[in-house]
Design an enzyme around this catalytic site. Sequence first.
Site, PDB file in Angstrom:
ATOM      1  N   SER A  73      -1.187   2.476   4.885  1.00 18.73           N
ATOM      2  CA  SER A  73      -1.560   2.249   6.278  1.00 18.73           C
ATOM      3  C   SER A  73      -2.484   1.055   6.418  1.00 18.73           C
ATOM      4  O   SER A  73      -3.237   0.701   5.502  1.00 18.73           O
ATOM      5  CB  SER A  73      -2.256   3.487   6.845  1.00 18.73           C
ATOM      6  OG  SER A  73      -1.414   4.601   6.755  1.00 18.73           O
TER       7      SER A  73
HETATM    8  N1  SAH Z   1      -1.864   8.002   3.551  1.00 19.69           N
HETATM    9  C1  SAH Z   1      -1.166   6.818   3.099  1.00 19.69           C
HETATM   10  C2  SAH Z   1      -0.009   6.461   3.987  1.00 19.69           C
HETATM   11  C3  SAH Z   1       1.242   6.990   3.440  1.00 19.69           C
HETATM   12  S1  SAH Z   1       2.694   6.663   4.376  1.00 19.69           S
HETATM   13  C4  SAH Z   1      -2.155   5.684   2.945  1.00 19.69           C
HETATM   14  O1  SAH Z   1      -3.281   5.945   2.615  1.00 19.69           O
HETATM   15  O2  SAH Z   1      -1.818   4.551   3.087  1.00 19.69           O
HETATM   16  C5  SAH Z   1       3.169   8.313   4.773  1.00 19.69           C
HETATM   17  C6  SAH Z   1       3.560   9.192   3.626  1.00 19.69           C
HETATM   18  O3  SAH Z   1       3.970  10.448   4.185  1.00 19.69           O
HETATM   19  C7  SAH Z   1       4.723   8.701   2.782  1.00 19.69           C
HETATM   20  O4  SAH Z   1       4.307   8.576   1.451  1.00 19.69           O
HETATM   21  C8  SAH Z   1       5.773   9.803   2.938  1.00 19.69           C
HETATM   22  O5  SAH Z   1       6.516  10.066   1.770  1.00 19.69           O
HETATM   23  C9  SAH Z   1       4.914  11.005   3.307  1.00 19.69           C
HETATM   24  N2  SAH Z   1       5.626  12.108   3.948  1.00 19.69           N
HETATM   25  C10 SAH Z   1       6.609  12.064   4.883  1.00 19.69           C
HETATM   26  N3  SAH Z   1       7.035  13.307   5.195  1.00 19.69           N
HETATM   27  C11 SAH Z   1       6.295  14.177   4.425  1.00 19.69           C
HETATM   28  C12 SAH Z   1       6.270  15.596   4.264  1.00 19.69           C
HETATM   29  N4  SAH Z   1       7.102  16.405   4.933  1.00 19.69           N
HETATM   30  N5  SAH Z   1       5.380  16.123   3.390  1.00 19.69           N
HETATM   31  C13 SAH Z   1       4.529  15.328   2.673  1.00 19.69           C
HETATM   32  N6  SAH Z   1       4.529  13.984   2.774  1.00 19.69           N
HETATM   33  C14 SAH Z   1       5.388  13.408   3.633  1.00 19.69           C
END
Ligand code: SAH
Length: 222
Positions: A73
């Site tokens: 993010s």
């Molecule tokens: N928190 C991260 C951003 C990750 S992007 C940061 O610090 O930058 C969002 C993430 O959510 C992705 O890795 C994706 O695989 C995950 N995601 C999507 N659906 C999900 C679910 N049902 N359970 C767990 N993770 C999920």
Amino acid sequence: MVDLTNLRHAGIGMTSARTRGRLIERLRNEGIKDETVLAAMNEIPRHIFIDEALGTRAYDDVSLPIGHGQTISQPYIVARMTEVLRNGKQLNRVLEIGTGCGYQAAVLSRVAKEVYSLERIQPLYERARKTLRELKINNVNLRYIDGSAGLPDAAPFDGVIMACAAPALSAVLREQLTVGGRMVLPMGTQEQYLYLIERDENGFRESRLEAVKFVPLVMGKA
Ligand code: SAH
């Protein structure tokens, strides 16, 4: 926190403290006011969470690819969500859905006693675990599971952050908030907005914050 020069990406580690300082100034100018959040973001080396080839952009205020079609993010969004979640108070137990590379979880580790973070993509989960271990962050519990139903066995949480967007708010999830707890999440399909859900003794209150762009919540493990 370990000495950056002992870590991989050591080259950029040398200059990262200075460029990180500039990022913190930018966040301040963009309206982030919570000094605890700014201090946490000043402390966590974002470049350690991304591919070395993207290292020079680690402290730009942009989201970046982390593989598997996912992104780390934008720093502003991490700061904003953490600030809204904290509401000026020390957090006890926090849940994050969507660990990705683990950066947001690392920032949360500095503002909460205990962090649980869930990821559905195994290689991302494993890499995040390795990175957090390298940084000696040990109050973050990572789980490789579909996080769409939260984590009932560790609930209730006084803070919940979703890092992926769902079309609507899950009732199962909001029930895992303590009374007084707050949840910050992106919602929507075409147009997404950040929402704040607050729980009090009478129920739940929902407020819409700014427009955002997150990857979608996906069901099942991968
Ligand atoms: N928190 C991260 C951003 C990750 S992007 C940061 O610090 O930058 C969002 C993430 O959510 C992705 O890795 C994706 O695989 C995950 N995601 C999507 N659906 C999900 C679910 N049902 N359970 C767990 N993770 C999920």
